[in-house]
Motif scaffolding. Structure first.
Motif, short mmCIF file in Angstrom:
data_model
loop_
_atom_site.label_atom_id
_atom_site.label_comp_id
_atom_site.label_asym_id
_atom_site.label_seq_id
_atom_site.Cartn_x
_atom_site.Cartn_y
_atom_site.Cartn_z
N LYS A 33 0.81 -1.22 0.00
CA LYS A 33 0.00 0.00 0.00
C LYS A 33 0.85 1.27 0.00
CE LYS A 33 -4.18 -2.15 1.83
NZ LYS A 33 -5.29 -2.08 2.82
N ASP A 34 0.65 2.14 0.98
CA ASP A 34 1.20 3.50 0.95
C ASP A 34 2.56 3.57 1.66
OD1 ASP A 34 1.58 6.24 0.82
OD2 ASP A 34 0.19 6.68 2.46
N VAL A 35 3.64 3.61 0.86
CA VAL A 35 5.00 3.70 1.40
C VAL A 35 5.71 4.82 0.65
CG1 VAL A 35 7.15 2.49 1.87
CG2 VAL A 35 4.99 1.22 1.86
N THR A 36 6.34 5.73 1.40
CA THR A 36 6.94 6.92 0.80
C THR A 36 8.39 7.06 1.22
OG1 THR A 36 4.77 8.01 0.94
CG2 THR A 36 6.67 9.42 0.50
N ILE A 37 9.23 7.52 0.26
CA ILE A 37 10.64 7.79 0.51
C ILE A 37 10.85 9.30 0.60
CG2 ILE A 37 12.99 7.60 -0.41
CD1 ILE A 37 12.12 5.05 -1.83
N TYR A 38 11.56 9.73 1.65
CA TYR A 38 11.88 11.14 1.84
C TYR A 38 13.39 11.31 1.83
CZ TYR A 38 7.03 11.79 3.30
OH TYR A 38 5.66 11.83 3.34
N ARG A 39 13.88 12.20 0.95
CA ARG A 39 15.30 12.53 0.88
C ARG A 39 15.47 14.03 1.12
NH1 ARG A 39 14.78 8.77 -3.49
NH2 ARG A 39 16.05 6.90 -3.18
N PRO A 40 16.53 14.43 1.84
CA PRO A 40 16.76 15.86 2.09
C PRO A 40 16.87 16.64 0.78
CG PRO A 40 18.18 14.51 3.47
CD PRO A 40 17.55 13.58 2.50
N GLY A 41 16.13 17.74 0.70
CA GLY A 41 16.21 18.60 -0.47
C GLY A 41 15.51 18.06 -1.69
N ALA A 42 14.73 17.02 -1.55
CA ALA A 42 14.04 16.43 -2.70
C ALA A 42 12.58 16.19 -2.35
CB ALA A 42 14.71 15.13 -3.12
N THR A 61 5.56 4.65 6.25
CA THR A 61 4.40 3.86 5.84
C THR A 61 3.13 4.53 6.31
OG1 THR A 61 4.52 2.55 7.88
CG2 THR A 61 5.69 1.69 5.95
N GLY A 62 2.07 4.36 5.54
CA GLY A 62 0.78 4.93 5.91
C GLY A 62 -0.09 3.92 6.64
N ARG A 63 -1.35 4.25 6.76
CA ARG A 63 -2.30 3.37 7.47
C ARG A 63 -2.44 2.05 6.71
NH1 ARG A 63 -8.63 4.84 8.95
NH2 ARG A 63 -9.04 2.93 10.17
N ASN A 64 -2.42 0.95 7.45
CA ASN A 64 -2.54 -0.40 6.88
C ASN A 64 -1.47 -0.68 5.82
OD1 ASN A 64 -4.86 -1.02 8.45
ND2 ASN A 64 -6.16 0.04 6.96
N SER A 65 -0.34 -0.01 5.94
CA SER A 65 0.75 -0.16 4.97
C SER A 65 1.99 -0.71 5.66
CB SER A 65 1.07 1.20 4.33
OG SER A 65 -0.08 1.75 3.72
N ARG A 66 2.82 -1.41 4.89
CA ARG A 66 4.03 -2.01 5.44
C ARG A 66 5.11 -2.05 4.37
NH1 ARG A 66 -0.40 -3.47 7.65
NH2 ARG A 66 -0.54 -3.76 9.91
N SER A 67 6.34 -2.24 4.81
CA SER A 67 7.45 -2.29 3.86
C SER A 67 8.58 -3.13 4.42
CB SER A 67 7.95 -0.87 3.54
OG SER A 67 8.89 -0.90 2.48
N LEU A 79 8.82 -2.67 8.36
CA LEU A 79 8.10 -1.58 9.03
C LEU A 79 6.62 -1.88 9.09
CD1 LEU A 79 9.75 1.57 7.41
CD2 LEU A 79 10.36 0.44 9.55
N GLY A 80 6.01 -1.62 10.26
CA GLY A 80 4.58 -1.72 10.41
C GLY A 80 3.90 -0.47 9.90
N GLN A 81 2.60 -0.40 10.09
CA GLN A 81 1.84 0.75 9.61
C GLN A 81 2.18 2.00 10.41
OE1 GLN A 81 -2.39 0.46 10.20
NE2 GLN A 81 -2.19 -0.50 12.21
N VAL A 260 3.08 -6.02 16.84
CA VAL A 260 3.83 -6.58 15.73
C VAL A 260 3.09 -6.46 14.41
CG1 VAL A 260 5.09 -8.13 17.19
CG2 VAL A 260 2.92 -8.88 16.23
N LYS A 261 1.99 -5.75 14.40
CA LYS A 261 1.26 -5.53 13.14
C LYS A 261 1.66 -4.22 12.51
CE LYS A 261 -2.75 -8.32 14.41
NZ LYS A 261 -4.21 -8.32 14.63
#
Length: 261
Positions: A33-42, A61-67, A79-81, A260-261
């Motif tokens: 589902k919803d997983v986002t990458i954050y980089r400085p200056g980008a 990760t967002g709600r009900n999302s994992r990676s 990663l959990g939600q 653990v969810k």
């Protein structure tokens, strides 16, 4: 001049004494589902399987999302939600800003330190689950191996071993003692450590976890260990509610399933 031949034992000794390589990069191996990458200056970008993360980068990760991430030395991170995780390239320092993480560091990989705003866990060749909510509480469960937990900058270190859990308030002035946790139940309910969403953990890791589960079973039969799942504990959903301040000695697997969810 003839150089001495290195025997296999000498090679192993040299390898064992060599310093562990720092973490340089991690590859995204699972996106749910919803997983986002954050980089400085980008600008923020949606994560995809195969993305390589370097530098001072965070994954959210967002709600009900994992990676899931895998580092170059096979250190595994799940990663959990609603979680925010980052690492510093060229070190073995990881940071959990909020949410839940499973961290599995291979034996002889050099260990790692995972920090929250309150406490740091120092681990070596260990598999753990850790949860942190700013201003509320921190929790750590050891599946196999052991770790040392300490307040950032001050205080003594408390050892947490396989089959144990430690829960503390975010504003605690000392680290409490760990309590036993039902690993068998955890394996049955965990979305990060289980096999409902992710591939099985490495065989050697599962073997060690099963050893502790078997040991807990024998100890309960012998009466030397109370059934951890029967003890009163914190709210089992852990949905934004802080643990009962007076229940430190009773924090058991009734709070595990959501952790653990």
């Amino acid at each position: 001049m003839k150089l001495p031949l290195l025997t296999p034992l000498m090679v192993l000794a040299i390898c064992a004494s060599a310093p562990a390589a720092n973490l340089q990069s991690a590859t995204v191996t699972r996106v749910i589902k919803d997983v986002t990458i954050y980089r400085p200056g980008a600008s923020a970008v949606s994560a995809s399987v195969g993305n390589v993360i370097r530098g001072r980068t965070s994954l959210q990760t967002g709600r009900n999302s994992r990676s899931e991430l895998r580092f170059q030395d096979d250190t595994l991170t799940r990663l959990g939600q609603n979680s925010v995780f980052s690492f510093q390239q060229g070190s073995r320092d990881l940071e959990l800003n909020q949410g839940t993480i499973l961290l599995q560091v291979p034996k002889r990989a050099g260990g790692a330190r995972i920090r929250t705003a309150t406490v740091t866990a120092a681990i070596t060749g260990t598999t753990i689950l850790m949860e942190y909510h700013k201003g509320k509480w921190a929790k750590v469960i050891v599946l196999e191996g052991d770790l040392e937990l300490f307040l950032n900058g001050v205080g003594r270190r408390v050892k947490v071993e396989a089959g144990q859990m430690l829960v503390m308030r975010a504003n605690a002035t000392k680290v409490p003692q760990p309590v036993d946790v039902d690993l068998k139940r955890l394996q049955q309910t965990s979305l990060l450590a289980g096999e409902k969403l992710f591939d099985p953990l490495p065989e050697k890791v599962l073997a060690l976890i099963n050893q502790t589960i078997a040991q807990q079973g024998r100890m309960m039969q012998q009466g030397t260990l109370s059934n951890p799942s029967r003890n009163p504990g914190v709210n089992p959903t852990m949905s934004g509610q802080a643990p009962n301040a007076g229940a430190q000695v009773a924090q058991t697997t009734q709070s595990v399933s959501a952790t653990v969810k």
